[in-house]
Design an enzyme around this catalytic site. Sequence first.
Site, PDB file in Angstrom:
ATOM      1  N   GLY A 219     -11.371 -34.571 -27.190  1.00 30.62           N
ATOM      2  CA  GLY A 219     -10.791 -36.132 -26.958  1.00 30.62           C
ATOM      3  C   GLY A 219      -9.572 -36.316 -27.644  1.00 30.62           C
ATOM      4  O   GLY A 219      -9.010 -35.085 -27.810  1.00 30.62           O
ATOM      5  N   LEU A 220      -9.452 -37.386 -27.957  1.00 26.93           N
ATOM      6  CA  LEU A 220      -8.383 -37.924 -28.965  1.00 26.93           C
ATOM      7  C   LEU A 220      -7.392 -37.675 -27.972  1.00 26.93           C
ATOM      8  O   LEU A 220      -6.165 -37.249 -28.734  1.00 26.93           O
ATOM      9  CB  LEU A 220      -8.341 -37.152 -30.184  1.00 26.93           C
ATOM     10  CG  LEU A 220      -9.332 -37.777 -31.302  1.00 26.93           C
ATOM     11  CD1 LEU A 220      -9.360 -36.945 -32.428  1.00 26.93           C
ATOM     12  CD2 LEU A 220      -9.515 -39.198 -31.445  1.00 26.93           C
ATOM     13  N   CYS A 221      -7.147 -37.937 -26.705  1.00 30.14           N
ATOM     14  CA  CYS A 221      -6.037 -37.873 -26.115  1.00 30.14           C
ATOM     15  C   CYS A 221      -5.638 -38.834 -25.194  1.00 30.14           C
ATOM     16  O   CYS A 221      -5.433 -38.797 -24.049  1.00 30.14           O
ATOM     17  CB  CYS A 221      -5.738 -36.549 -25.351  1.00 30.14           C
ATOM     18  SG  CYS A 221      -7.206 -35.891 -24.751  1.00 30.14           S
ATOM     19  N   GLY A 222      -6.195 -40.150 -25.685  1.00 29.52           N
ATOM     20  CA  GLY A 222      -5.812 -41.253 -24.806  1.00 29.52           C
ATOM     21  C   GLY A 222      -6.803 -41.384 -23.626  1.00 29.52           C
ATOM     22  O   GLY A 222      -7.760 -40.983 -23.495  1.00 29.52           O
TER      23      GLY A 222
END
Lengths: 132, 309
Positions: free
Chosen positions: B89-92
């Site tokens: 994750g951590l990709c908008g």
Amino acid sequence: MAEKLNFDLVSPERLLLSEQVDMVTVPGADGDMGIMGGHAPVMATLRPGVIGVETEGQPERRYFVRGGFVEVTLAGLTVLAEHTVPLAELDSAALEREIADAQEDVADAKTDEKRRIAQEKLDYLTQLRQAL
Amino acid sequence: MASLKDLRNRIASVKATQKITKAMQMVAAAKLRRAQDAAEAARPYAERMDRVLANLSTGMAGRDDAPALLAGTGSDQVHLVIVATADRGLCGGFNSSIARLARQRIVKLIGEGKTVKIVTVGRKGRDTLKRDFGDRIVKSFEFTGIRQIGFAQAEEIARTVLDMFEAGEFDVATLFYSKFVNVVSQIPTTQQLVPASVAALDAEGADLGGAIYEYEPDEGEILKELLPRNLAVQIFRALLENVAGEFGAKMSAMDNATRNAGDMIKKLNITYNRSRSRAFSSPVDWPDGSENAARQKSNVPHGKMKERT
């Protein structure tokens, strides 16, 4: 020497070779073909085997290829191969060891899935050994 | 009103977060470059594959003996939905936008009374779809341990799909992934894999100068051999697009996060300096010019006065 042949060797991941050569020997599905400049358009599937690339003044380069096809157009020859290994990089002793490993893997495989994967690897390595 | 110590801790923690997001942004930028190179390098193969297939399939169109991978099974009752997302994750909104598109399609298909089977590629897609369609997921792939996705992974997925097709487990296969446009824009896309979509094969034939190909073996045989390979190539292309998209999205997400952290630090610093000067100064010279010195004084908590020493 007759006219040169534009030869591209392409794998799914990258373009391996793109240059002017004199002749390429390709393992077609129905037999080996020697292709030189000005060859008639051909489309053929590959059987696992060795491609030989000959250029004047250079030693023949040989590649093991598996899975793919060959296309000859007026522009030249394109070989699309899913697996390509330069034979010069192959070491028969190391290959034997890997085959032995793969055979063990097949014997040890606990699930069908694992066995199939191991068997495929073994087949691949065996074909590679035959090519040597 | 937070104490000065609390404020100092907040500032330190936001600064630490900012450092992390900044680092993640730079890592994503480096990985993005590698992913773009990989996508670039894979293009020649895919383009030639498209061209050859276009050549062959135009000759095959409308023939009864056309392979099922090209012509379909004649039914569209069972749909296989392949959802390719990132593992991390951590990709908008990268993963969720792919999952959303897939979910819309799945809901629509179910509404039409079709049977839907789901194959997920990537951990995030599985996690999101599991909640609503857990019992429909037939297979999940994850490549968390692999540094760079190669053709071998695409082949693995393609083999599973082909095995299912040969076993008659579905009629139509659709792939969901994200097309990489640039760093700030990745477009969730659908692509029909089985039967092979004609649009994808709509490429120019090679110039043969009027000559025709000599086929070895015959056209049908070659097509039968190429169609399964094409599946792997299409999946590989989608995976590469996804990897580039993931890092592009991560880069802009982390860039935003770094900027937000910067804003927050600025605001906290102002608050901190204000409260500090309030605590330091004598009641008479309040910067806001208030006159009620006695009340102001009583407003300053006892503990804070200690900060002076």
